[in-house]
Write an enzyme that holds these catalytic residues in place. Sequence first.
Site, PDB file in Angstrom:
ATOM      1  N   ASN A  37       0.962  -1.807   0.503  1.00 53.52           N
ATOM      2  CA  ASN A  37      -0.056  -0.195   0.084  1.00 53.52           C
ATOM      3  C   ASN A  37       0.939   0.994  -0.228  1.00 53.52           C
ATOM      4  OD1 ASN A  37       0.521   0.763   2.486  1.00 53.52           O
ATOM      5  ND2 ASN A  37      -1.462  -1.000   3.517  1.00 53.52           N
ATOM      6  N   ASN A  49      -4.752  -8.336   9.776  1.00 54.07           N
ATOM      7  CA  ASN A  49      -3.346  -8.164   8.587  1.00 54.07           C
ATOM      8  C   ASN A  49      -2.972  -7.011   9.499  1.00 54.07           C
ATOM      9  OD1 ASN A  49      -4.559  -6.078   6.546  1.00 54.07           O
ATOM     10  ND2 ASN A  49      -5.890  -7.572   7.454  1.00 54.07           N
ATOM     11  N   LYS A  63      -0.912  -0.292  32.584  1.00 51.16           N
ATOM     12  CA  LYS A  63      -1.198   1.425  33.101  1.00 51.16           C
ATOM     13  C   LYS A  63      -1.530   1.716  31.034  1.00 51.16           C
ATOM     14  CE  LYS A  63       2.860   2.951  35.325  1.00 51.16           C
ATOM     15  NZ  LYS A  63       4.108   3.968  35.372  1.00 51.16           N
ATOM     16  N   TYR A 101      -4.169  -3.068  -4.872  1.00 46.84           N
ATOM     17  CA  TYR A 101      -2.510  -2.512  -4.502  1.00 46.84           C
ATOM     18  C   TYR A 101      -2.029  -2.581  -5.143  1.00 46.84           C
ATOM     19  CZ  TYR A 101      -3.829  -4.372   0.614  1.00 46.84           C
ATOM     20  OH  TYR A 101      -4.511  -4.084   1.629  1.00 46.84           O
ATOM     21  N   LYS A 106     -12.140  -0.907  -3.501  1.00 43.45           N
ATOM     22  CA  LYS A 106     -11.792  -0.483  -2.757  1.00 43.45           C
ATOM     23  C   LYS A 106     -10.000  -0.770  -3.645  1.00 43.45           C
ATOM     24  CE  LYS A 106      -9.960  -0.175   1.726  1.00 43.45           C
ATOM     25  NZ  LYS A 106     -10.041  -0.429   2.657  1.00 43.45           N
ATOM     26  N   MET A 107      -9.257   0.586  -3.971  1.00 44.92           N
ATOM     27  CA  MET A 107      -7.994   0.553  -4.233  1.00 44.92           C
ATOM     28  C   MET A 107      -7.335   1.783  -3.356  1.00 44.92           C
ATOM     29  SD  MET A 107      -8.693   2.904  -7.829  1.00 44.92           S
ATOM     30  CE  MET A 107      -6.583   3.567  -7.774  1.00 44.92           C
ATOM     31  N   LYS A 108      -6.549   1.501  -3.857  1.00 48.20           N
ATOM     32  CA  LYS A 108      -5.250   1.911  -2.991  1.00 48.20           C
ATOM     33  C   LYS A 108      -4.608   2.961  -3.644  1.00 48.20           C
ATOM     34  CE  LYS A 108      -4.545  -1.014   0.445  1.00 48.20           C
ATOM     35  NZ  LYS A 108      -5.058  -0.520   1.784  1.00 48.20           N
ATOM     36  N   ASP A 146      -7.936   4.455  -0.816  1.00 44.28           N
ATOM     37  CA  ASP A 146      -7.868   4.220   0.471  1.00 44.28           C
ATOM     38  C   ASP A 146      -5.720   4.601   0.565  1.00 44.28           C
ATOM     39  OD1 ASP A 146      -6.268   3.737   3.503  1.00 44.28           O
ATOM     40  OD2 ASP A 146      -7.261   0.994   2.980  1.00 44.28           O
ATOM     41  N   ASN A 158      -3.622   4.810   3.140  1.00 46.79           N
ATOM     42  CA  ASN A 158      -2.658   3.873   4.084  1.00 46.79           C
ATOM     43  C   ASN A 158      -2.307   5.063   5.370  1.00 46.79           C
ATOM     44  OD1 ASN A 158      -3.221   1.542   2.337  1.00 46.79           O
ATOM     45  ND2 ASN A 158      -3.447   1.604   4.524  1.00 46.79           N
ATOM     46  N   GLU A 217     -10.324   7.234   2.297  1.00 41.58           N
ATOM     47  CA  GLU A 217      -9.999   6.341   3.629  1.00 41.58           C
ATOM     48  C   GLU A 217      -8.457   7.121   3.994  1.00 41.58           C
ATOM     49  OE1 GLU A 217     -10.746   1.907   3.681  1.00 41.58           O
ATOM     50  OE2 GLU A 217      -9.099   1.543   4.989  1.00 41.58           O
ATOM     51  N   GLU A 220      -8.865   1.963  11.189  1.00 40.53           N
ATOM     52  CA  GLU A 220      -7.695   1.172  11.967  1.00 40.53           C
ATOM     53  C   GLU A 220      -6.445   1.199  12.199  1.00 40.53           C
ATOM     54  OE1 GLU A 220      -7.302  -0.153   7.330  1.00 40.53           O
ATOM     55  OE2 GLU A 220      -5.209  -0.448   7.569  1.00 40.53           O
ATOM     56  N   ASP A 231     -10.699  -2.540  14.095  1.00 46.72           N
ATOM     57  CA  ASP A 231     -10.923  -3.778  13.280  1.00 46.72           C
ATOM     58  C   ASP A 231     -10.877  -4.491  15.080  1.00 46.72           C
ATOM     59  OD1 ASP A 231     -10.179  -6.374  13.420  1.00 46.72           O
ATOM     60  OD2 ASP A 231      -8.642  -5.811  11.648  1.00 46.72           O
ATOM     61  N   HIS A 270     -11.919  -2.817   9.342  1.00 46.15           N
ATOM     62  CA  HIS A 270     -10.928  -3.085   8.811  1.00 46.15           C
ATOM     63  C   HIS A 270     -10.509  -4.489   8.845  1.00 46.15           C
ATOM     64  CE1 HIS A 270      -7.310  -3.821   9.173  1.00 46.15           C
ATOM     65  NE2 HIS A 270      -6.445  -3.782   8.010  1.00 46.15           N
ATOM     66  N   GLU A 326     -15.216  -4.779   5.865  1.00 41.20           N
ATOM     67  CA  GLU A 326     -14.638  -4.808   4.361  1.00 41.20           C
ATOM     68  C   GLU A 326     -14.279  -6.608   4.480  1.00 41.20           C
ATOM     69  OE1 GLU A 326     -11.021  -3.714   5.429  1.00 41.20           O
ATOM     70  OE2 GLU A 326     -10.424  -3.229   3.482  1.00 41.20           O
ATOM     71  N   SER A 327     -13.639  -6.724   2.939  1.00 38.10           N
ATOM     72  CA  SER A 327     -13.995  -7.873   2.297  1.00 38.10           C
ATOM     73  C   SER A 327     -12.492  -7.783   1.235  1.00 38.10           C
ATOM     74  CB  SER A 327     -15.462  -8.541   1.313  1.00 38.10           C
ATOM     75  OG  SER A 327     -14.462 -10.048   1.680  1.00 38.10           O
ATOM     76  N   TYR A 328     -11.526  -9.153   1.715  1.00 36.48           N
ATOM     77  CA  TYR A 328     -10.726  -8.725   0.287  1.00 36.48           C
ATOM     78  C   TYR A 328     -10.497 -10.201  -0.413  1.00 36.48           C
ATOM     79  CZ  TYR A 328      -8.240  -6.284   4.210  1.00 36.48           C
ATOM     80  OH  TYR A 328      -7.521  -5.550   5.090  1.00 36.48           O
TER      81      TYR A 328
HETATM   82  O1  OAA Z   1      -3.260  -2.576   2.984  1.00 33.94           O
HETATM   83  C1  OAA Z   1      -3.878  -2.358   4.432  1.00 33.94           C
HETATM   84  O2  OAA Z   1      -3.183  -2.442   5.623  1.00 33.94           O
HETATM   85  C2  OAA Z   1      -4.828  -2.445   4.855  1.00 33.94           C
HETATM   86  C3  OAA Z   1      -6.050  -1.789   4.843  1.00 33.94           C
HETATM   87  O3  OAA Z   1      -5.316  -0.458   4.942  1.00 33.94           O
HETATM   88  C4  OAA Z   1      -7.658  -2.007   4.880  1.00 33.94           C
HETATM   89  O4  OAA Z   1      -7.540  -2.976   4.169  1.00 33.94           O
HETATM   90  O5  OAA Z   1      -8.091  -0.688   4.803  1.00 33.94           O
HETATM   91 MG    MG Z   2      -7.258   0.704   4.477  1.00 34.78          MG
END
Ligand code: OAA
Ligand code: MG
Length: 393
Positions: A19, A52, A98, A153, A179-181, A218, A220, A244, A270, A297, A327, A346-348
């Site tokens: 990402n 993850n 703590k 990705y 969704k895309m990076k 996204d 990140n 995102e 996330e 998450d 997430h 979310e789903s991968y």
């Molecule tokens: O690429 C990642 O670390 C995962 C991520 O941000 C997502 O699933 O939204």
């Molecule tokens: Mg994300």
Amino acid sequence: MRIVSVKQGIAPIASDIANAYIDFSKMTASIVAVTVEGEGGRRATGYGFNSNGRYAQPGLLAERFVPRLTEATEAQITGPDGRLNPQGAWAAMMKNEKPGGHGERSVAVGVLDMALWDAAAKLEGLPLWRLLADRYNGGQADEAAWVYAAGGYYYPGKGVDALVEEMKRYLGMGYATVKMKIGGAPGTALADALAEDIERIEAVVKLLGGDGSKLAVDVNGRFDLPAALAYAAALEPMGLRWYEEPLDPLDYSTHATLAEHYGPPIATGENLFSMLDARNLIRHGGLRPDRDILQMDPALSYGLCEYLRTLDMLAAHGWSRRRCVPHGGHQFALSIAVGLGLGGNESYPEVFAPFGGFADDVPVVEGRVAMPDIPGVGFEAKNKLFEVFKGLG
Ligand SMILES: O=C([O-])CC(=O)C(=O)O
Ligand SMILES: [Mg+2]
């Protein structure tokens, strides 16, 4: 009620993807199996893993959290109703920790928490989503959860055509939103990176019939405020589903500034690992309860015990649970989404296997997926993941 055994292991979750902030070439996940003995000697084994994006936590588990869980007394882990009490076990695990500075202990605790809820539901012979609906949602569970396909990705040699082909596959699987990076062009000047991303985004929006509301992007957490604002100005007319993690996840006031300049939905959370961090976002991040999306998450952030506190906090601040879309693309969050009436999950479809993804043979239909009707989280209905857990012995 007594803890019979706790086993932990490390599973690889490495791949060539990246990402805008990290690559996943050395990514690992902790896995655990917690066996609990209930009334009449009935035993159940619950399983957990840490989603993850954060690495396995063998040291924290071995040195602090597994011993505290194993040594927890019967009174601590049994509720007044005689059932396994994950909240009591959670408190035992967090003794002598703590406040603040959550670090990655929230990941170690989250793994064990997942296994405890899996075991609790199995001891009662209920799917976790049903147990949650009964205990915390007035008996109401959703029939299915809204899910979106997260991918897009960066990958060596991957161009716009391959990105569009990937998104086409997701639509073919029954997803309606993808969704895309973005923000990952290395060492590129802002104007060039933006131009490159707009070309990538426009290609995917074209595939989606010109409907930007079917695409989330996204970052990140890669951008500073000037970059986030430059992208915001370019993205705003596209009406995307959400923008995102545009900014560092803990820099709340820059989120507030961005929200003043960007009308469509912003998503983040996330990398917030406690109810208190989430509360700071809600208090200081300028996010809007009528449109923005919260992605904490549970697996990474001290588990469902803490997530229940987060949901209470959100309610107290006027946020609906429907604004929460966790997430992680895993069955634990999906169970929570269905049982507690969240906005979805979310789903991968193509990354983070076997930890990402839901029960085998449960199709995605018009962007929604249902939970299997089997006791626990449902890991036993996901063969490849269950094989990994069985490796714990
Ligand atoms: O690429 C990642 O670390 C995962 C991520 O941000 C997502 O699933 O939204
Ligand atoms: Mg994300």
